[in-house]
Design a protein around this motif. Structure first.
Motif, short mmCIF file in Angstrom:
data_model
loop_
_atom_site.label_atom_id
_atom_site.label_comp_id
_atom_site.label_asym_id
_atom_site.label_seq_id
_atom_site.Cartn_x
_atom_site.Cartn_y
_atom_site.Cartn_z
N PHE A 1 24.03 113.73 22.57
CA PHE A 1 24.33 115.13 22.28
C PHE A 1 23.14 116.03 22.60
N GLU A 2 22.10 115.48 23.22
CA GLU A 2 20.87 116.22 23.48
C GLU A 2 20.27 116.75 22.17
N ALA B 1 32.18 112.09 22.75
CA ALA B 1 33.51 111.81 23.32
C ALA B 1 34.25 110.68 22.62
N THR B 2 34.03 110.53 21.31
CA THR B 2 34.74 109.49 20.57
C THR B 2 35.49 110.05 19.36
N VAL C 1 18.47 110.49 10.07
CA VAL C 1 19.23 110.74 11.29
C VAL C 1 18.30 110.66 12.51
N TYR C 2 18.77 109.99 13.55
CA TYR C 2 18.02 109.84 14.81
C TYR C 2 18.84 110.44 15.95
N LEU C 3 18.15 110.84 17.01
CA LEU C 3 18.79 111.63 18.06
C LEU C 3 18.48 111.06 19.44
N ASP D 1 28.74 119.23 20.88
CA ASP D 1 28.01 118.92 19.65
C ASP D 1 28.75 119.38 18.40
N HIS D 2 29.86 120.10 18.56
CA HIS D 2 30.65 120.53 17.40
C HIS D 2 31.03 119.34 16.53
#
Length: 232
Positions: free
Chosen positions: A143-144, A89-90, A184-186, A114-115
């Motif tokens: 973003f799960e 949402a940014t 990349v981390y999630l 997630d787009h």
């Protein structure tokens, strides 16, 4: 104006965290419309004791993260050891396009949230950012997880099969997914499907958070929810 708001927020956040510096770790907000100005605020944030920075998950439409202009910012983040977050949402809308914040977005937009992070990650990876800055850490926040396996498949497929579009070529036969796994981390809360696919995603890249005190937080049932997710 945006940069001034972020500076004021970062000052407040640093002061807030000083009360319990071992427990509270602040993430600065940084405007990178002008990457050089973004570097200055990133350096200032580090001096304030903040431990990372958040930038727009998607920049202005004519300023994708694939541009070499951002290299000064990526270099500064790497040198300072500050992870950079792409938070839900940014995204920055273009002229005449409404901001898709939590209050204004539709159910369809929410279901496809997630787009934006997928688009920015593609721009960053395909432009060779992680090859030039191998210690840069990037986090996809809130973003799960379950979108990641197909995303990784398509990252590599396009790189291999569509070389007229994915023109940047990596050294040492590296693939785009290799850079995703190394840089990349999630962040996630309760994605049981993503946990089932954790070996494909990369276990060492997963970061759980309760999102307290937001309404969608797992608190006060965090332990119960985690046990259910892991059991699934």
């Amino acid at each position: 104006l945006l940069s001034a708001i972020f500076r004021a927020y970062n000052d407040w956040l640093a002061e807030f965290c000083r009360a319990y510096p071992e427990q509270l770790k602040g993430i600065a907000m940084v405007n990178v419309d002008d990457p050089s100005e973004g570097v200055k605020e990133l350096q200032r944030a580090a001096k304030l004791g903040l431990v990372g920075a958040m930038i727009a998950v998607s920049p202005l439409p004519d300023r994708p993260y694939s541009l070499a202009d951002y290299d000064v910012f990526w270099a500064a983040a790497q040198d300072l050891g500050l992870p950079i977050s792409l938070h839900t949402a940014t995204q920055r809308p273009g002229p005449g396009v409404p901001t898709l914040d939590n209050a204004g977005q539709t159910a369809t937009q929410r279901a496809n949230i997630d787009h934006w992070v997928r688009t920015s990650l593609c721009d960053i990876i395909y432009a060779g950012v992680f090859e030039r800055f191998p210690k840069l850490m990037l986090a996809a926040v809130e973003f799960e997880l379950a979108w990641v396996p197909y995303f990784l498949r398509m990252l590599d497929y396009v790189y291999i099969e569509r070389q007229q579009q994915a023109t940047y070529r990596f050294k040492n036969q590296m693939l785009p997914s290799d850079f995703f796994h190394s840089n990349v981390y999630l962040g996630f809360q309760e994605d049981d499907l993503g946990i089932r696919w954790r070996e494909l995603i990369g276990v060492d890249q997963l970061m759980w958070g309760s999102d307290y005190p937001h309404a969608e937080s797992t608190w006060p049932k965090s332990r119960e929810i985690l046990e259910r997710i892991l059991a699934g």
